[in-house]
Write a protein that holds these residues in place. Structure first.
Motif, PDB file in Angstrom:
ATOM      1  N   VAL A 199       0.837  -1.192   0.000  1.00  0.00           N
ATOM      2  CA  VAL A 199       0.000   0.000   0.000  1.00  0.00           C
ATOM      3  C   VAL A 199       0.875   1.246   0.000  1.00  0.00           C
ATOM      4  CG1 VAL A 199      -1.772   1.296   1.234  1.00  0.00           C
ATOM      5  CG2 VAL A 199      -1.832  -1.195   1.251  1.00  0.00           C
TER       6      VAL A 199
ATOM      7  N   THR B 206       0.571   5.387   0.434  1.00  0.00           N
ATOM      8  CA  THR B 206      -0.346   6.407   0.903  1.00  0.00           C
ATOM      9  C   THR B 206       0.273   7.789   0.784  1.00  0.00           C
ATOM     10  OG1 THR B 206       0.302   6.660   3.244  1.00  0.00           O
ATOM     11  CG2 THR B 206      -1.050   4.730   2.670  1.00  0.00           C
ATOM     12  N   SER B 207      -0.584   8.785   0.905  1.00  0.00           N
ATOM     13  CA  SER B 207      -0.123  10.173   0.992  1.00  0.00           C
ATOM     14  C   SER B 207       0.334  10.461   2.407  1.00  0.00           C
ATOM     15  CB  SER B 207      -1.263  11.109   0.607  1.00  0.00           C
ATOM     16  OG  SER B 207      -2.287  11.049   1.601  1.00  0.00           O
TER      17      SER B 207
ATOM     18  N   GLY C  78      -2.301   9.829   4.968  1.00  0.00           N
ATOM     19  CA  GLY C  78      -2.781   8.469   5.177  1.00  0.00           C
ATOM     20  C   GLY C  78      -3.758   7.988   4.124  1.00  0.00           C
ATOM     21  N   LEU C  79      -3.991   8.759   3.066  1.00  0.00           N
ATOM     22  CA  LEU C  79      -4.917   8.361   2.009  1.00  0.00           C
ATOM     23  C   LEU C  79      -4.233   7.351   1.094  1.00  0.00           C
ATOM     24  CD1 LEU C  79      -7.684   8.926   0.551  1.00  0.00           C
ATOM     25  CD2 LEU C  79      -6.398  10.518  -0.885  1.00  0.00           C
ATOM     26  N   VAL C  80      -4.868   6.202   0.880  1.00  0.00           N
ATOM     27  CA  VAL C  80      -4.305   5.177  -0.001  1.00  0.00           C
ATOM     28  C   VAL C  80      -4.334   5.683  -1.444  1.00  0.00           C
ATOM     29  CG1 VAL C  80      -4.525   2.825  -0.878  1.00  0.00           C
ATOM     30  CG2 VAL C  80      -5.003   3.305   1.537  1.00  0.00           C
TER      31      VAL C  80
ATOM     32  N   SER D  87      -2.389   0.392  -4.462  1.00  0.00           N
ATOM     33  CA  SER D  87      -2.200  -0.862  -3.745  1.00  0.00           C
ATOM     34  C   SER D  87      -1.940  -1.970  -4.752  1.00  0.00           C
ATOM     35  CB  SER D  87      -3.409  -1.195  -2.870  1.00  0.00           C
ATOM     36  OG  SER D  87      -4.586  -1.342  -3.646  1.00  0.00           O
TER      37      SER D  87
ATOM     38  N   ASP E 215      -8.986   6.142   3.768  1.00  0.00           N
ATOM     39  CA  ASP E 215      -8.164   6.891   4.718  1.00  0.00           C
ATOM     40  C   ASP E 215      -7.676   5.965   5.834  1.00  0.00           C
ATOM     41  OD1 ASP E 215      -6.981   8.662   6.439  1.00  0.00           O
ATOM     42  OD2 ASP E 215      -8.790   9.837   6.861  1.00  0.00           O
ATOM     43  N   TRP E 216      -6.354   5.832   5.992  1.00  0.00           N
ATOM     44  CA  TRP E 216      -5.791   4.997   7.057  1.00  0.00           C
ATOM     45  C   TRP E 216      -4.998   5.837   8.062  1.00  0.00           C
ATOM     46  CZ3 TRP E 216      -6.028  -0.007   8.764  1.00  0.00           C
ATOM     47  CH2 TRP E 216      -6.863  -0.850   8.030  1.00  0.00           C
ATOM     48  N   SER E 217      -5.402   7.077   8.238  1.00  0.00           N
ATOM     49  CA  SER E 217      -4.796   7.900   9.285  1.00  0.00           C
ATOM     50  C   SER E 217      -5.253   7.395  10.646  1.00  0.00           C
ATOM     51  CB  SER E 217      -5.198   9.356   9.115  1.00  0.00           C
ATOM     52  OG  SER E 217      -6.600   9.501   9.310  1.00  0.00           O
TER      53      SER E 217
ATOM     54  N   ILE F  66       0.203   2.359   9.236  1.00  0.00           N
ATOM     55  CA  ILE F  66       0.272   3.502   8.330  1.00  0.00           C
ATOM     56  C   ILE F  66       0.117   4.810   9.102  1.00  0.00           C
ATOM     57  CG2 ILE F  66      -0.887   4.689   6.429  1.00  0.00           C
ATOM     58  CD1 ILE F  66      -1.616   1.907   5.330  1.00  0.00           C
TER      59      ILE F  66
ATOM     60  N   GLY G  55       4.599  10.570   2.241  1.00  0.00           N
ATOM     61  CA  GLY G  55       3.657   9.461   2.277  1.00  0.00           C
ATOM     62  C   GLY G  55       4.236   8.307   3.050  1.00  0.00           C
TER      63      GLY G  55
END
Length: 644
Positions: free
Chosen positions: A78, A80-81, A84-86, A89, A109-111, A120, A161
């Motif tokens: 993965v 991300t930015s 935390g935005l994917v 992938s 969003d994986w923040s 992440i 990221g």
């Protein structure tokens, strides 16, 4: 790693998780909350991808390389930015329940604010690499996952990221984080070079053999010596690890090295002394404008005279490690340098055609101009035309505003490398032929022709004449591209395998570590036919070094226990039905005695010594568990057979 170091690392990890859980509570999350896997709307996602285009462009090939090493492990890569935005992938989502398979796709969003403690979000928050497994996640819904993540920093020290590998908790490998960190280091170095194409780039390390590897320091300077950026290894070597990104521009070449920049440019020195007094080996990459100042000018010199700097090392020479076939190939390539003759590289997949193409470019007069590589087999047919030729604003639905420059135009002044040219769609071959004949290109949706000046190198593992007979490749394009055709020998055919192994080993060692091969490992490497060639050797060695270094601090010996199981299994099968290789008559000496098959008696002894533990016995003997299980029924029973 010592017990003391392990305890410190464990305490630091626990502290980071405590801080992350405290933040999760402050964000108003509860342990049993359902995770929010809602994706951005397609328009917003396109904007986000466009905003992070530089990161995605350089991360994609790095991710593909990493995925080739962890394929078939049920893992997802993965990107991300910084929020935390994917963004991208790659991998296998089948281990996730169907309802959760959207969790690791672009737009989610994986923040920490969205998902609580997770690799992440926490890596981005703490700005350091971390593994989060099982119940270490804040949300119970994520307890089935194991994630290893490292933050990505840009050329100006900014957080850009993160790169993450996620798998099921019970399938997590303890060394995954090391592979992720090495991949991020590779990505950061590539972005650093791409961000400052017109700057002076200095590569250096206290150990000369580390030049050209991930361990080398890279510092970028303006023509007047102002420091523009430097990678993590350079920061460490120059004692700038605690410096803030905004303080980097205040540094000057003379503040880091005990030499003036003018001396370096005039003499093209191969050694420099750091301000700390440490002597480092170095090589310098000059932009065209700077090199023009250094190049002697005479009325008799032709326009295409190679820009050879004093004491410059030949990259083709670096690849020449003693094999007669390869030496002949390199000698022929040298004869057509800067002669405007297209080159065709033939050979099996993984033989290093891309490395040879880059070395040929680096030894040419175009060395300080772009080297643009295009893999014709990896780009979807629907996209390859836009990738190669570029497109104008509004050329098609979804096209970027202001259009995009194609790979051919990007190579202007330099070299275009068309890898796997045999897989180029037939519909595009006529257009490529016209471009090569006219030396002009017209982007999609544009009526404007752009003049181009490129050297062309192609590569393929296919029989192009057979493709022509099948109607899959144009004969006129074949003869346009086939100025000089040379073939790279397969690794099993080469007589310089020990030298190749040594060079690859230097290149893949983790930073700060020194790896050597145990004699039994070298024996296996020299006896194995390497169907995947240099690429397979690189992947096996890189993984083995990471495994070996995980249990040692500086000096590590790679043993059979560090080798991937699939390699050991394939090795055993291959040796039992072995085809002759170029190394058949090689004298291994004291450290490489002739390889003998393991006897059933020795297998039985190893099994007894490890109380029937097949995995332990197999690793001691350097064979795979599958092979051991196949032969277990043939073993003579030891006296204590009732133990297992």
């Amino acid at each position: 790693m010592s017990l003391h170091s392990t305890a410190l690392a464990s305490a630091d990890h626990a502290h980071l998780l405590t801080l992350a859980h405290e933040r999760s509570l402050r964000y108003g999350l509860a342990l049993r909350d359902a995770p929010d896997y809602q994706r951005l709307a397609s328009g917003a996602l396109r904007d986000a991808l466009d905003q992070h285009r530089f990161l995605c462009q350089h991360a994609t090939p790095v991710m593909e390389h990493l995925f080739s090493q962890i394929n078939n492990t049920g893992s997802i890569l993965v990107l991300t930015s910084a929020s935390g935005l994917v963004l991208h992938s790659l991998g296998d989502r089948d281990f996730l329940p169907k309802a959760d398979q959207v969790a690791l796709v672009p737009g989610v969003d994986w923040s920490e604010q969205a998902q609580g403690t997770n690799a992440i979000g926490t890596a981005l928050q703490e700005r350091q690499a971390i593994t989060v497994q099982g119940a270490e996640h804040f949300l119970q819904a994520n307890h089935s996952l194991a994630c290893a993540c490292a933050p990505i920093f840009g050329p100006h020290g900014q957080l850009m990221g993160a790169l993450d590998v996620t798998s099921e908790h019970h399938r997590h490998h303890p060394h995954t984080l090391a592979l992720v960190r090495m991949s991020v280091q590779m990505l950061e170095n590539q972005m650093l070079a791409a961000q400052f194409p017109q700057a002076i780039r200095l590569h250096f390390h206290a150990r000369p053999e580390f030049l050209g590897t991930l361990m080398e320091g890279i510092a970028v300077f303006s023509p007047d010596g102002q420091l523009l950026s430097l990678n993590r290894s350079a920061q460490f070597q120059c004692s700038l690890t605690d410096a803030q990104p905004q303080s980097v521009p205040t540094q000057h070449f003379s503040m880091l090295f005990r030499h003036p920049l003018t001396e370096l440019l005039q003499a093209c020195a191969q050694q420099l002394m750091l301000e700390s007094g440490v002597l480092v080996a170095c090589r310098i990459h000059l932009p065209p404008s700077t090199e023009a100042v250094q190049r002697p000018t005479t009325a008799a010199a032709p326009h295409n005279t190679p820009t050879t700097l004093p004491q410059r090392l030949s990259h083709l020479q670096y690849l020449d490690t003693g094999d007669t076939q390869l030496a002949h190939t390199i000698a022929r390539l040298r004869k057509v340098l800067d002669k405007n003759i297209p080159v065709m590289l033939l050979g099996e997949t993984g033989t290093g055609k891309d490395l040879l193409a880059r070395a040929w470019h680096q030894d040419s007069a175009r060395a300080n101009q772009p080297f643009i590589a295009v893999n014709c087999a990896s780009i979807p047919e629907s996209l390859i035309e836009a990738e190669l030729f570029g497109y104008a604003d509004g050329a098609f639905t979804g096209a970027r505003k202001k259009g995009a420059v194609g790979k051919i135009a990007q190579a202007h002044g330099g070299t275009l490398f068309l890898d796997e040219i045999g897989d180029m769609p037939l519909s595009l071959q006529a257009r490529l032929l016209r471009v090569l004949q006219e030396r002009r290109i017209s982007p999609l949706g544009s009526e404007k022709d752009i003049p181009i000046d490129i050297a062309v190198v192609c590569a393929t593992h296919q029989d192009l004449k057979a493709r022509i007979n099948q109607g899959l490749f144009r004969e006129d394009l074949y003869y346009r591209l086939n100025g000089l055709a040379v073939r790279l020998p397969a690794l099993r055919e080469r007589t310089d395998l020990p030298a190749v192994i040594a060079k690859v080993l230097q290149a893949v060692q983790p930073e700060g570590a020194t790896c050597t091969l145990a004699p039994e490992v070298l024996q296996r490497f020299l006896s194995y036919p390497w169907p995947g060639n240099v690429r397979q050797l690189h992947n096996v060695l890189r993984t083995a070094c990471v495994m070996a270094c995980a249990t040692a601090e500086e000096e590590s010996i790679v043993t059979c226990a560090d080798l991937p199981d699939d390699f050991l299994d394939d090795y055993q099968e291959t040796v039992e039905h072995k085809a002759p290789t170029a190394m058949e008559n090689f004298d291994f000496g004291q450290e490489t005695h002739k390889l003998n098959d393991l006897t059933l008696q020795r297998m039985a002894q190893a099994l007894a010594e490890h109380q029937g533990n097949v995995s332990a016995a197999a690793k001691v003997l350097g064979i795979s568990r599958n092979t051991f299980y196949r032969k277990k029924g043939l073993l003579p029973l030891p006296k204590n057979a009732n133990q297992f």
